[in-house]
Enzyme design. Structure first.
Site, PDB file in Angstrom:
ATOM      1  N   GLU A 245     -59.531 -34.907  13.176  1.00 27.75           N
ATOM      2  CA  GLU A 245     -60.609 -35.953  12.679  1.00 27.75           C
ATOM      3  C   GLU A 245     -60.120 -37.089  12.720  1.00 27.75           C
ATOM      4  OE1 GLU A 245     -62.188 -35.019   8.652  1.00 27.75           O
ATOM      5  OE2 GLU A 245     -62.722 -37.251   8.393  1.00 27.75           O
TER       6      GLU A 245
ATOM      7  N   ARG B  53     -61.501 -46.052  10.321  1.00 28.52           N
ATOM      8  CA  ARG B  53     -61.092 -47.019   9.419  1.00 28.52           C
ATOM      9  C   ARG B  53     -60.169 -48.163   9.991  1.00 28.52           C
ATOM     10  NH1 ARG B  53     -59.298 -42.676   4.864  1.00 28.52           N
ATOM     11  NH2 ARG B  53     -61.203 -41.226   4.940  1.00 28.52           N
TER      12      ARG B  53
ATOM     13  N   LYS C 230     -68.567 -31.849   2.902  1.00 33.29           N
ATOM     14  CA  LYS C 230     -67.393 -32.103   2.563  1.00 33.29           C
ATOM     15  C   LYS C 230     -67.327 -32.392   1.245  1.00 33.29           C
ATOM     16  CE  LYS C 230     -64.692 -36.398   3.508  1.00 33.29           C
ATOM     17  NZ  LYS C 230     -63.416 -36.580   4.146  1.00 33.29           N
TER      18      LYS C 230
HETATM   19  C1  3PG Z   1     -60.068 -38.459   3.809  1.00 33.43           C
HETATM   20  O1  3PG Z   1     -61.355 -38.495   4.468  1.00 33.43           O
HETATM   21  O2  3PG Z   1     -59.643 -39.560   3.589  1.00 33.43           O
HETATM   22  C2  3PG Z   1     -59.442 -37.210   3.677  1.00 33.43           C
HETATM   23  O3  3PG Z   1     -60.010 -36.774   2.792  1.00 33.43           O
HETATM   24  C3  3PG Z   1     -57.957 -37.519   3.602  1.00 33.43           C
HETATM   25  O4  3PG Z   1     -57.710 -37.412   2.195  1.00 33.43           O
HETATM   26  P1  3PG Z   1     -56.045 -37.182   1.987  1.00 33.43           P
HETATM   27  O5  3PG Z   1     -55.448 -38.416   2.665  1.00 33.43           O
HETATM   28  O6  3PG Z   1     -55.823 -37.504   0.367  1.00 33.43           O
HETATM   29  O7  3PG Z   1     -55.659 -36.140   2.579  1.00 33.43           O
END
Ligand code: 3PG
Length: 186
Positions: free
Chosen positions: A43, A47, A132
């Protein structure tokens, strides 16, 4: 086929690595290292400025049986770009009725984010049943998912946020969790 068959995608991948790329040159090596660990999906979050370029590079690797998805989807324009790039799945951190038709009409599997019971009800009203759970660690983690399992027995989740190498298998043991996602995998 709810949410363009998101459950079919999730059921192929117990763990979903969430990656924020800051450099287009990192894409190929990151994907190679995932495949070495027998992880066949990624994924890529939207960002960073180069996120779509990274998605495009990942798609051009033309890997068989490897699903390239995008995360942090919050606008209709991003959904249009995802369609152009033919990604395998889309992940949103939240749930929004105005985006619902864009997700549905994309023909791409999608999973919206929820944290609370009211958001799950909103999703159910859109005929969705797979979410999610984000950010899992800030909204009660495993304890909340057990409660949601009693209240919403037909709903399944992919928890993400604060999940670690040590905690991920306890999430996967829950009957209402299909997959878990996170950055700990990179
Ligand atoms: C996100 O969308 O940021 C994910 O959930 C990743 O979260 P994490 O970096 O805490 O694993």
């Amino acid at each position: 086929m709810t949410q363009n068959n998101i459950r079919q995608i999730l059921s192929k991948h117990q763990v979903i690595p969430v990656v924020n790329f800051n450099n287009v040159n990192d894409v190929e090596q990151t994907i190679e290292s995932l495949i070495e660990k027998k992880i066949n999906c990624i994924e890529i979050t939207l960002r960073t400025e180069m996120a779509f370029e990274c998605v495009s590079i990942a798609k051009k690797l033309n890997l068989n049986n490897f699903d390239v998805g995008i995360g942090t989807v919050v606008t209709a324009d991003q959904i249009r770009k995802a369609m152009d790039l033919e990604v395998s799945f889309m992940v949103s951190p939240g749930i929004n009725e105005k985006l619902a038709p864009y997700f549905e009409e994309s023909d791409i599997a999608f999973i919206p984010g929820i944290a609370t019971p009211s958001e799950i009800i909103m999703g159910k009203q859109l005929n969705w049943d797979t979410f999610k759970f984000f950010p899992a660690h800030l909204f009660g983690g495993i304890t909340s998912l057990k409660t949601y399992g009693q209240v919403f027995p037909d709903v399944k989740f992919c928890p993400t946020g604060g999940i670690t190498e040590d905690t991920h298998s306890s999430y996967l043991d829950l009957h209402n969790v299909i997959s878990v996602g996170g950055s700990w995998l990179i």
